[in-house]
Design a protein around this motif. Structure first.
Motif, PDB file in Angstrom:
ATOM      1  N   ALA A 193      -3.655   4.234   3.571  1.00  0.00           N
ATOM      2  CA  ALA A 193      -4.181   3.200   2.771  1.00  0.00           C
ATOM      3  C   ALA A 193      -4.354   1.976   2.794  1.00  0.00           C
ATOM      4  O   ALA A 193      -4.718   0.579   3.200  1.00  0.00           O
ATOM      5  N   PHE A 246      -7.114  -0.912   3.731  1.00  0.00           N
ATOM      6  CA  PHE A 246      -7.022  -1.955   3.364  1.00  0.00           C
ATOM      7  C   PHE A 246      -7.688  -3.172   4.077  1.00  0.00           C
ATOM      8  O   PHE A 246      -7.764  -4.013   4.561  1.00  0.00           O
ATOM      9  N   GLN A 254       0.755  -1.330  -0.112  1.00  0.00           N
ATOM     10  CA  GLN A 254      -0.370  -0.141   0.014  1.00  0.00           C
ATOM     11  C   GLN A 254       0.902   1.412   0.192  1.00  0.00           C
ATOM     12  O   GLN A 254       1.195   1.426   0.727  1.00  0.00           O
TER      13      GLN A 254
END
Length: 374
Positions: free
Chosen positions: A300, A304, A295
């Motif tokens: 992010a 995730f 990532q």
């Protein structure tokens, strides 16, 4: 003798100065080389240079100034700040309509309004009101021509601000947070707080300082640290502080879980590695751990893990972050003791880009119950 770095002013001050100049031009067309801006809250009145000013037509004027943040590693240095002021019909409901133009970011969540925060609004509205005639109604459009390009080099998107820069700040003074000489001033402020309270709250930046009181934390106990967490943690130990709450964006504070106590990205990063290591620690399968490591940002990575929660029906994000804050608490306490031989209880609260709380460590929960709230 120590030469302290030079302070400058925050972006809202320059936006306000340009707006004042444009409004004064509408009232009486003439050249203004500078205008006075009241920084409010007993911070004084300052003179801000005006670079250009012109009437665009009988009801609209434009003024331009340039940002000067002082001796700081600030990418907005010398960026032009425009303000366009237009007269509205006297029947308009609001005396001053404030809006963001090109280069002023907008809030990605909610109604997508301009990223002009509370202090900036109050600064501009209070200063401009003093120049309005009783029947005046105006529209103020703030513009940062370079804002969209500069925003790509900031962490604005991590806090939900897109397409430009935000007019953020709790005061008009831009302290040179990245300059080494600033550390001494930070230490001095910490010493003052430590004389009043034995339990304090460390906030890295403006987002934490703005959010903390809204969540009920005692504003009098807040200490801004910028990226100088290591030295200020030790100073807190020397000053006899009993407990500290670390309150900040997860993408910054998680560095402490990896033993990184100066959080400026020029010094060290390692966020993805830290996040992945704690994923492995709580049992995240290899394939998912590899995907987590890939990532691009800490935000992010958090998203995730949250998506993984939804897909698998298992809880991964909370255990990973509970592991991270436990390590932040432990490493911070060890760091203070190693360098000061003082024992300080440290707890951690992390928030995400929407400024929602991600996790509260066990020690932080105890500290909240012991009197850090207002």
């Amino acid at each position: 003798m120590l030469n302290l770095p030079r302070s400058g002013y925050t972006l809202p001050v320059f936006a306000c100065a340009a707006a004042i100049a444009a409004l004064r031009w509408l009232n009486q067309p003439q050249w203004y080389t500078s205008v006075e801006v009241d920084l409010l809250d007993s911070s004084g009145i300052v003179n801000v240079p005006i670079e250009q000013i012109s009437g665009l037509n009988e009801t609209t004027a434009l003024a331009i100034t340039r940002s000067d943040p002082g001796d700081n590693l600030d990418l907005t240095r010398n960026t032009p700040v425009w303000a366009m002021v237009s007269r509205l019909p006297s029947s308009s409901a609001e005396r001053i309509v404030l809006q963001g133009g090109e280069g002023i970011g907008r809030l990605e969540y909610g109604a997508g309004e301009a990223a002009i925060y509370a202090y900036a609004k109050r600064l501009i509205l209070e200063n401009l009101t003093r120049w309005l005639l009783p029947d005046d109604r105006i529209q103020v459009t703030l513009i940062l021509p370079e804002g969209r390009a500069l925003a790509k080099r900031t962490s604005n998107a991590a806090f939900g601000v897109v397409e430009g820069l935000s007019l953020l700040g709790t005061s008009g003074i831009a302290q040179p947070l990245s300059a080494p000489g600033q550390l001494e001033e930070f230490r001095s402020l910490l010493r003052e707080k430590a004389q009043q309270f034995d339990a304090l709250v460390f906030c890295i930046g403006e987002n934490g300082l703005d959010l903390a009181p809204k969540l009920g934390l005692d504003a009098q106990r807040l200490v801004k640290t910028a990226n100088w967490l290591g030295p200020l943690l030790v100073e807190a130990g020397f000053q006899g502080v009993r407990s500290l709450l670390l309150f900040g964006y997860h993408g910054k504070l998680m560095k402490l879980a990896g033993g990184i106590f100066h959080t400026h990205h020029h010094v060290a990063d390692g966020r993805q590695e830290i996040l992945t290591a704690h994923g492995v620690k709580v049992g995240l399968p290899t394939v998912q751990a590899q995907a987590l490591l890939a990532q691009e940002t800490a935000e992010a990575g958090l998203n995730f893990l949250r998506q993984l929660d939804d897909v698998t029906g298992q809880s991964w994000s909370l255990p990973v972050y509970e592991s991270i804050v436990a390590d932040i608490d432990r490493r911070s306490q060890q760091y203070i003791y190693t360098h000061s031989e003082k024992s300080v209880q440290v707890g951690t609260i992390l928030f995400d880009r929407q400024r929602n709380i991600v996790v509260t460590s066990k020690i932080a929960a105890e500290l909240l119950e012991s009197g850090l709230r207002m």
